[in-house]
Every structure is written in C-alpha cells, then in structure tokens.
Design a protein around this motif. Structure first.
Motif, PDB file in Angstrom:
ATOM      1  N   GLY A  58       0.790  -1.222   0.000  1.00  0.00           N
ATOM      2  CA  GLY A  58       0.000   0.000   0.000  1.00  0.00           C
ATOM      3  C   GLY A  58       0.820   1.269   0.000  1.00  0.00           C
ATOM      4  O   GLY A  58       0.557   2.197  -0.773  1.00  0.00           O
ATOM      5  N   GLN A  59       1.842   1.336   0.862  1.00  0.00           N
ATOM      6  CA  GLN A  59       2.652   2.552   0.941  1.00  0.00           C
ATOM      7  C   GLN A  59       3.377   2.828  -0.363  1.00  0.00           C
ATOM      8  O   GLN A  59       3.466   3.974  -0.805  1.00  0.00           O
ATOM      9  N   HIS A  60       3.918   1.788  -0.992  1.00  0.00           N
ATOM     10  CA  HIS A  60       4.663   2.001  -2.234  1.00  0.00           C
ATOM     11  C   HIS A  60       3.753   2.509  -3.344  1.00  0.00           C
ATOM     12  O   HIS A  60       4.108   3.454  -4.057  1.00  0.00           O
ATOM     13  N   TYR A  61       2.595   1.888  -3.496  1.00  0.00           N
ATOM     14  CA  TYR A  61       1.681   2.332  -4.545  1.00  0.00           C
ATOM     15  C   TYR A  61       1.172   3.747  -4.277  1.00  0.00           C
ATOM     16  O   TYR A  61       1.010   4.549  -5.203  1.00  0.00           O
ATOM     17  N   PHE A  62       0.898   4.055  -3.030  1.00  0.00           N
ATOM     18  CA  PHE A  62       0.425   5.401  -2.722  1.00  0.00           C
ATOM     19  C   PHE A  62       1.514   6.437  -2.992  1.00  0.00           C
ATOM     20  O   PHE A  62       1.237   7.509  -3.554  1.00  0.00           O
ATOM     21  N   GLN A  63       2.734   6.145  -2.580  1.00  0.00           N
ATOM     22  CA  GLN A  63       3.815   7.116  -2.787  1.00  0.00           C
ATOM     23  C   GLN A  63       4.079   7.336  -4.266  1.00  0.00           C
ATOM     24  O   GLN A  63       4.356   8.461  -4.695  1.00  0.00           O
ATOM     25  N   ARG A  64       3.969   6.279  -5.065  1.00  0.00           N
ATOM     26  CA  ARG A  64       4.160   6.466  -6.498  1.00  0.00           C
ATOM     27  C   ARG A  64       3.047   7.327  -7.097  1.00  0.00           C
ATOM     28  O   ARG A  64       3.298   8.227  -7.910  1.00  0.00           O
ATOM     29  N   ALA A  65       1.805   7.075  -6.680  1.00  0.00           N
ATOM     30  CA  ALA A  65       0.694   7.898  -7.168  1.00  0.00           C
ATOM     31  C   ALA A  65       0.804   9.322  -6.671  1.00  0.00           C
ATOM     32  O   ALA A  65       0.510  10.280  -7.407  1.00  0.00           O
ATOM     33  N   GLN A  66       1.252   9.501  -5.436  1.00  0.00           N
ATOM     34  CA  GLN A  66       1.398  10.844  -4.875  1.00  0.00           C
ATOM     35  C   GLN A  66       2.460  11.636  -5.626  1.00  0.00           C
ATOM     36  O   GLN A  66       2.268  12.824  -5.948  1.00  0.00           O
ATOM     37  N   ARG A  67       3.586  10.998  -5.926  1.00  0.00           N
ATOM     38  CA  ARG A  67       4.640  11.702  -6.681  1.00  0.00           C
ATOM     39  C   ARG A  67       4.154  12.088  -8.063  1.00  0.00           C
ATOM     40  O   ARG A  67       4.406  13.203  -8.536  1.00  0.00           O
ATOM     41  N   ARG A  68       3.441  11.199  -8.719  1.00  0.00           N
ATOM     42  CA  ARG A  68       2.946  11.496 -10.065  1.00  0.00           C
ATOM     43  C   ARG A  68       1.920  12.633 -10.010  1.00  0.00           C
ATOM     44  O   ARG A  68       1.888  13.493 -10.892  1.00  0.00           O
ATOM     45  N   THR A  69       1.082  12.643  -8.962  1.00  0.00           N
ATOM     46  CA  THR A  69       0.056  13.684  -8.851  1.00  0.00           C
ATOM     47  C   THR A  69       0.681  15.057  -8.638  1.00  0.00           C
ATOM     48  O   THR A  69       0.327  16.032  -9.321  1.00  0.00           O
ATOM     49  N   PHE A  70       1.626  15.159  -7.720  1.00  0.00           N
ATOM     50  CA  PHE A  70       2.235  16.457  -7.428  1.00  0.00           C
ATOM     51  C   PHE A  70       3.174  16.914  -8.545  1.00  0.00           C
ATOM     52  O   PHE A  70       3.399  18.110  -8.719  1.00  0.00           O
ATOM     53  N   ALA A  71       3.703  15.980  -9.298  1.00  0.00           N
ATOM     54  CA  ALA A  71       4.650  16.353 -10.347  1.00  0.00           C
ATOM     55  C   ALA A  71       3.958  16.833 -11.609  1.00  0.00           C
ATOM     56  O   ALA A  71       4.454  17.737 -12.288  1.00  0.00           O
ATOM     57  N   ALA A  72       2.799  16.247 -11.951  1.00  0.00           N
ATOM     58  CA  ALA A  72       2.227  16.507 -13.259  1.00  0.00           C
ATOM     59  C   ALA A  72       0.822  17.099 -13.237  1.00  0.00           C
ATOM     60  O   ALA A  72       0.383  17.640 -14.249  1.00  0.00           O
ATOM     61  N   MET A  73       0.093  16.988 -12.116  1.00  0.00           N
ATOM     62  CA  MET A  73      -1.328  17.335 -12.148  1.00  0.00           C
ATOM     63  C   MET A  73      -1.661  18.681 -11.538  1.00  0.00           C
ATOM     64  O   MET A  73      -2.747  19.205 -11.767  1.00  0.00           O
ATOM     65  N   LEU A  74      -0.796  19.257 -10.736  1.00  0.00           N
ATOM     66  CA  LEU A  74      -1.150  20.478 -10.034  1.00  0.00           C
ATOM     67  C   LEU A  74      -1.096  21.716 -10.917  1.00  0.00           C
ATOM     68  O   LEU A  74      -1.642  22.754 -10.552  1.00  0.00           O
ATOM     69  N   GLU A  75      -0.429  21.651 -12.042  1.00  0.00           N
ATOM     70  CA  GLU A  75      -0.302  22.835 -12.892  1.00  0.00           C
ATOM     71  C   GLU A  75      -1.579  23.115 -13.666  1.00  0.00           C
ATOM     72  O   GLU A  75      -2.014  24.267 -13.759  1.00  0.00           O
ATOM     73  N   ASP A  76      -2.193  22.071 -14.227  1.00  0.00           N
ATOM     74  CA  ASP A  76      -3.398  22.236 -15.036  1.00  0.00           C
ATOM     75  C   ASP A  76      -4.485  21.320 -14.482  1.00  0.00           C
ATOM     76  O   ASP A  76      -4.396  20.094 -14.619  1.00  0.00           O
ATOM     77  N   PRO A  77      -5.525  21.875 -13.827  1.00  0.00           N
ATOM     78  CA  PRO A  77      -6.563  21.022 -13.228  1.00  0.00           C
ATOM     79  C   PRO A  77      -7.351  20.274 -14.286  1.00  0.00           C
ATOM     80  O   PRO A  77      -7.687  20.806 -15.348  1.00  0.00           O
ATOM     81  N   ASP A  78      -7.612  19.023 -14.014  1.00  0.00           N
ATOM     82  CA  ASP A  78      -8.477  18.206 -14.851  1.00  0.00           C
ATOM     83  C   ASP A  78      -9.218  17.224 -13.954  1.00  0.00           C
ATOM     84  O   ASP A  78      -9.039  17.202 -12.739  1.00  0.00           O
ATOM     85  N   LEU A  79     -10.072  16.396 -14.554  1.00  0.00           N
ATOM     86  CA  LEU A  79     -10.872  15.456 -13.777  1.00  0.00           C
ATOM     87  C   LEU A  79     -10.000  14.431 -13.069  1.00  0.00           C
ATOM     88  O   LEU A  79     -10.335  13.986 -11.960  1.00  0.00           O
ATOM     89  N   ASP A  80      -8.879  14.052 -13.697  1.00  0.00           N
ATOM     90  CA  ASP A  80      -7.972  13.103 -13.047  1.00  0.00           C
ATOM     91  C   ASP A  80      -7.385  13.691 -11.760  1.00  0.00           C
ATOM     92  O   ASP A  80      -7.174  12.964 -10.791  1.00  0.00           O
TER      93      ASP A  80
END
Length: 656
Positions: A301-323
């Motif tokens: 669980g921790q590994h999958y969450f940390q990978r998703a968290q890094r991807r979210t903060f790296a690529a998703m915060l600049e342009d909001p979308d449904l994802d």
C-alpha cells in the motif's frame, strides 16, 4: 390490628427521599440537595420526585427520562449478512409483535420495514407505521422553542461541548468544531470528573493532542516494495474487491474502462494509456492493500500510494483536470485510513478548488445526464461532496463544498437518468443524507440555545430521505436466490450507518439538554428526540456488530470507525448521566469497544478510540466498585428492556 397513622411532625424518617437515596435505600434528609448527596459531591443532581406512589411505581420500569418517553428509531436500509458469509438478508428493527404490543411509541419515519420472524408475513410488517416526532408533537415549533428557552432548567452537568484548539503532530494548533466527537469527548470528561471524580479517563496528559501518525517519506519502503507490475491477477482482483467494499456508498470515481482494466490485469496496458488512469490504478491498489493486512499496507500500500502521490504532485497540479480531482479524492480516503486527518482535509480543499475550476458544481456542466460522460463527471462530484461533508462533520469544520451544491442538488441528483444501477443509487442516497448531516453540524452546534425547531425540521428531512429509498434498499431483494457480495453488503451497511449517524447528530444537543437537566416539565418533542438519539446510536452499533460477527468488516474502515466512536460516546454519556444503566445500553457500549478493538489491529486511530472507551467504562464502573467494597450495594431487579436489539443472525438463519 394495623398501627395508627403517625403524624408527619412526629416522623423520625423523611416521608420523601431524594432520587439517589431512594435508589440506594439510604436515610435521606428530604432536602434538595440532601445531606447525603452533599457528602457524595453530587448535590447538583439531587432532587425530590413529589409524585403519587402509584404513578411512581409505573415509571420505575423505565427509570429515566429517556425510558419514560421512549422513541424507537426505525430500521436502516437492507443489510445482507450471514454467519457463514454474505448470502442472507438481515433487516434491523423490532418484530411485528413487539411493534404492535400496547400503544405504539412515536418514532421517526421508517427507513425499512421492521424485521419479522421467519414465519410471519409481509402484511404484518406493513402494519407498523409509527409517527415521526414532528407528527406527534403537541406544540408548534415556535412554542417548543419557547418552552426550551424559558421552561428548561439550568444545566447541572458540565458546560456544553465547545470548539477546541488541539496540537497536531508538529505542535501547531488546529481547529476542532463543536459538532466533532473530539469536542463531545472533552464534554464527557468534564462531566465525569464533576459527577464521579478524577480518573485516568479525565486526567489525560494527551487530551490536547490530535492523534496523527508520522508521514512516510518517499524512499522509506521503495527498496523493499515489490515490483508494481509484478502483482498477479488474483492479487489485483483481491485489492480491487477490498477497495470496492471499503468505499461502497462513499466513492464512485472509476471510469468503466478503468474498471475493466482492473478486472483483467493482463490487458492493463492496452486499457490504461495515460498518467491519470495509472494514478487511479495505483491508488486503488494502495487503498485495497491498506485495508487487507498490516503487512500488505506496509509493503504494497505505501509504495503504490507514494508512487501515485509523486505522479500527482509532479504533473497534475499545474493544469486542473478530472484526473486531478479523482486523485486527490482517493488520496484523501487513503490518508483517512492512515490516520492523517488534517492532511486529508487539505487534500479535500485541493480537490474542491480543482472541481470548481472545471465547473463540476454548475448545472450547465451536465447538459445531458443520460450521457455516460456527464454521469461519470456527476458521480465524481457527488463522491467529492460526500467525503468532504463527512470529514468536515467528523472534525466539526466547515466543508469546502458548503456553498457549491445547491444548483446541482435541485436539478441533477433527483434526475431519473442518474439513478439506475444500485451503486449509483447508494451514492445518491449517501449524498443526500450527507447533506443533512452537514446542515445539522452547521445549524445546531455552537449555539447558545438548543434549536428544537431546527432539529425537528432536519428530522423531517431525514424522514423524507428514508421514504424515497428504493425497495431493494429497504426490503428483501426481489431477485430471490441471488446472494449479495461482501462489497454490496458493506455498501448497504454504510448507507444504514449514515442514516443512524444523521439522527444522532441532529438529536445529540437535545439529548445533552435533557439528561443534563433536573426533572421537571418539558416538551414531549424534546424527550422524544433525546430517545431517538439513543435508539439511533444503539442501532448503528448493532448494525456494525452484525457485520462484524459475520466477518464482513475489513481491517481499516476509516469512516465506520469514526461513526462508531461518535455513537459509543453517546451511549457512554447516557451511562454516566443515568447511573442505573440498563443491560441493553451497556451491551451496546461494550460492542462498540469490541468492534474498535478488532479494527485496532490495522488502525492506530481505532486503537486510540478503543482505549478511550475502555477508560470511560472504567470510570463509569468506579462508583459500582465503591458500593461493592463498602457493602452498600443492594440487589436490584433487572430493569425491563425498552425493546430488544436488532434481530440476530441466528434467528434469521433458523437458530435461536
């Protein structure tokens, strides 16, 4: 020959004893407060009854204001459960012979038909149609409000629950509102210390700290974690099934193509082609592993969450979308299970701002509710609102979606095109009852006077909500022979618990006012709502206990453990206030503690809740131990139960 009547002026003993001296069979000075109660330090709760002996005996059975005006909370939505698995139907409520015995007590509008014995018929259950508190009240809302302000006595217990400032993990002060169970806990601590005395429950050095686990760094378990693509098909299906169960009735944020990819992991790469879907995949696995076992939570669980968290903060915060909205909703849910409630609250704010930027709160964002894309966007918005409202109510904070739901509520949620499949129906039901929960936390708490009229209006809204539920949520499934899965069962349990929690949150201020006041003239509505609060708490605990005994509960259920703790505190407060607690109430309190103990294996927050309830129980039993030690206890007749618990699993399976 009978002894001649003694003149009152020549009596050596008082003709009337106070409530505590009469119960303990002790000599009383017949004053209010009496000398014995002054010595005990409970003079604030000492009173004389001054009632005829015949009527007094009739009321001794109930032994409390809640029993004298008992109100039965109707049952919740269908809960399918079995001792051997999730393949039988369990309904909560009194059997029809119990409902029809004597005069019908007023109650909230039924959510489901009361349970009947295997030999009874459907018509028997349909005869039970009790009134709601609003239908049975004797005064208008204005009159009730006037009676509450002028006729109610001054509180004899500690002050009402108030907002608190607690310290988080880093020592910063964070706000906890009046509606939060943590604030209610401090009120109970003050009450116990005033009524019983200091104890380990009242003198807690960490009572000013908000429990939080330390955040995990990105590289803590990266080396020991398995290869993300190395999970087998059975493991992926297992984690997805757990995710679907633990989020049932709360979240529905996966697109059909993503569900198809999860159900067939061998074709994941062909179905998942963007970072957003990969993030959803990782978070689903993380939540499923978090709820499976401590080992899976740490290693997977921790590994999958940390990978998703890094991807979210790296690529998703600049342009909001449904994802981005979906990612922060799922990360919120994971953080709630990880005992990081402040972080979850912050993630909800980000998800809400992104949703507003995308216009999800606007009616014109859904031009065609029969379109699959519009349906999916609306399900994401409702999922965000549900989690936001529940987390905010649990913490007593204003929700981020407070002023953004009105247009969508009135135009879309009731649309026939949106409520087709059972998952969406439960999501809509949770959305609507969560709105009432949020309104109750906003209107009823932090006020100088208990708003009886507002509480009655909210109870009427809960009644309308319950009557609008489809039959398959209230009664047996029309498709005979079709067994419910664990996910479907827990989904229905979630909806039931939200109903009971809504009733307790609406009526808890009235319960505090009723139990904290000296006996005297009070409105019928107040005592009915106070009884409704206790009944709803008992039903919520019993619903969870039935699922627990059927091995249906998962290891880390972030919403359920918070609801259990809140209702456990209500039952504990009743035990403190009434002193002579009946078996039903004490059994429910111990059941709530037992369920939290089982969840404590994977949840430090559940362990903390269980410890608090254990200390409260020890403090409640202190006066009993003192009486036993001094030899002052008298064997009393077991009080008659107001009504039985929910029908047991054994009864439904043909066993007694």
């Amino acid at each position: 020959m009978p002894r001649p009547r003694v003149h009152p002026s020549q009596r050596q003993r008082a003709a009337e004893a106070c409530n505590f001296c009469r119960t303990s069979k002790k000599r009383c000075s017949a004053t209010a407060p009496c000398t014995a109660c002054v010595r005990r330090g409970i003079e604030a709760s000492c009173y004389l009854t001054h009632k005829p002996w015949g009527s007094r005996r009739n009321q001794d059975v109930s032994a409390s204001p809640l029993r004298q005006n008992s109100i039965s909370v109707s049952t919740g939505p269908l809960v399918a459960a079995s001792a051997s698995g999730p393949n039988r139907v369990l309904r909560s409520g009194p059997p029809p012979d119990e409902a029809g015995r004597g005069q019908e007590p007023p109650s909230l509008p039924p959510v489901a038909s009361p349970a009947w014995s295997p030999g009874s018929t459907r018509n028997d259950a349909e005869q039970y149609r009790p009134l709601s508190p609003s239908e049975s009240r004797v005064d208008s809302p204005d009159a009730v409000q006037s009676n509450a302000t002028s006729g109610t006595r001054k509180l004899s217990f500690a002050r009402d629950p108030h907002a608190r400032m607690l310290l988080n993990l880093r020592g910063n002060r964070v706000f906890i509102g009046e509606a939060a169970s943590i604030s209610f806990l401090q009120f109970i601590r003050d009450t116990v210390e005033e009524q019983i005395g200091p104890s380990q429950f009242t003198r807690n050095d960490k009572s000013q700290n908000m429990l939080e686990t330390a955040p995990t760094t990105a590289d803590t378990t990266a080396s020991a974690a398995p290869n993300p693509e190395g999970l087998g098909k059975d493991e992926v299906l297992l984690y997805y099934g757990i995710y679907r169960a633990v989020t049932g009735g709360f979240l529905d944020v996966l697109a059909p193509s993503e569900v198809e990819a999860l159900l067939d992991p061998s074709n994941t790469q062909s179905h998942v082609s963007n970072d957003g879907s990969l993030t959803m995949f990782d978070l689903v696995i993380a939540i499923g592993a978090q709820c499976k076992s401590p080992t899976a939570a740490q290693q997977v669980g921790q590994h999958y969450f940390q990978r998703a968290q890094r991807r979210t903060f790296a690529a998703m915060l600049e342009d909001p979308d449904l994802d981005m909205v979906r990612a922060f909703i799922l990360m919120t849910f994971y953080m709630l299970g990880h005992c990081r409630r402040n972080t979850a609250f912050l993630y909800l704010g980000i998800a809400t701002r992104a949703a507003v930027a995308l216009g999800l709160h606007r009616r014109d964002s859904y031009p065609d509710v029969n379109n699959d894309d519009d349906k999916f966007r609306l399900r994401v918005w409702m999922s965000l609102c549900i989690v936001d409202m529940l987390v905010s109510a649990i913490l007593g904070r204003p929700p981020a979606t407070l002023s953004l739901r009105f247009e969508v509520d009135s135009n879309l949620v009731e649309s026939p095109g949106i409520s087709m499949d059972p998952d969406t129906v439960c999501l809509v039901a949770s959305f609507r009852i969560s709105t009432i929960i949020n309104e109750a936390a906003h209107k009823l708490y932090g006020k100088d006077v208990v708003a009886h009229a507002a509480a009655e209006r909210l109870l009427e809204d809960i009644g309308k909500w319950s009557r609008s539920l489809p039959d398959y949520l209230k009664n047996e499934s029309p498709r005979s022979g079709v067994a419910k899965t664990q996910a479907e069962t827990i989904r229905n349990v979630h909806v039931s618990c939200l109903y009971y929690f809504a009733v307790t949150l609406v009526t808890r201020p009235v319960l505090i006012s009723t139990l904290s006041s000296r006996p005297g003239p009070e409105s019928s509505s107040s005592s009915q709502m106070a009884s409704a609060c206790l009944d709803a708490a008992l039903y919520l605990i019993q619903t969870c206990m039935d699922a627990h005994r059927s091995n249906l509960l998962l290891g880390n259920m972030c919403i359920m453990k918070a609801l259990l703790f809140a209702t456990g505190l209500i039952v504990g407060f009743v035990m403190v206030a009434e002193r002579n607690t009946d078996y039903e109430v004490e059994k429910a309190f111990r059941s709530a503690k037992e369920i939290l103990e089982s969840l404590a294996i994977q949840s430090p927050q559940a362990a903390h809740y269980s410890e608090i309830l254990g200390l409260l129980l020890s403090a409640i039993e202190t006066p009993r131990r003192r009486l036993t030690t001094r030899g002052r206890n008298k064997k009393q007749e077991t009080p008659q139960l107001r009504r039985p618990f929910l029908v047991s699993l054994g009864t439904l399976n043909g066993r007694t």
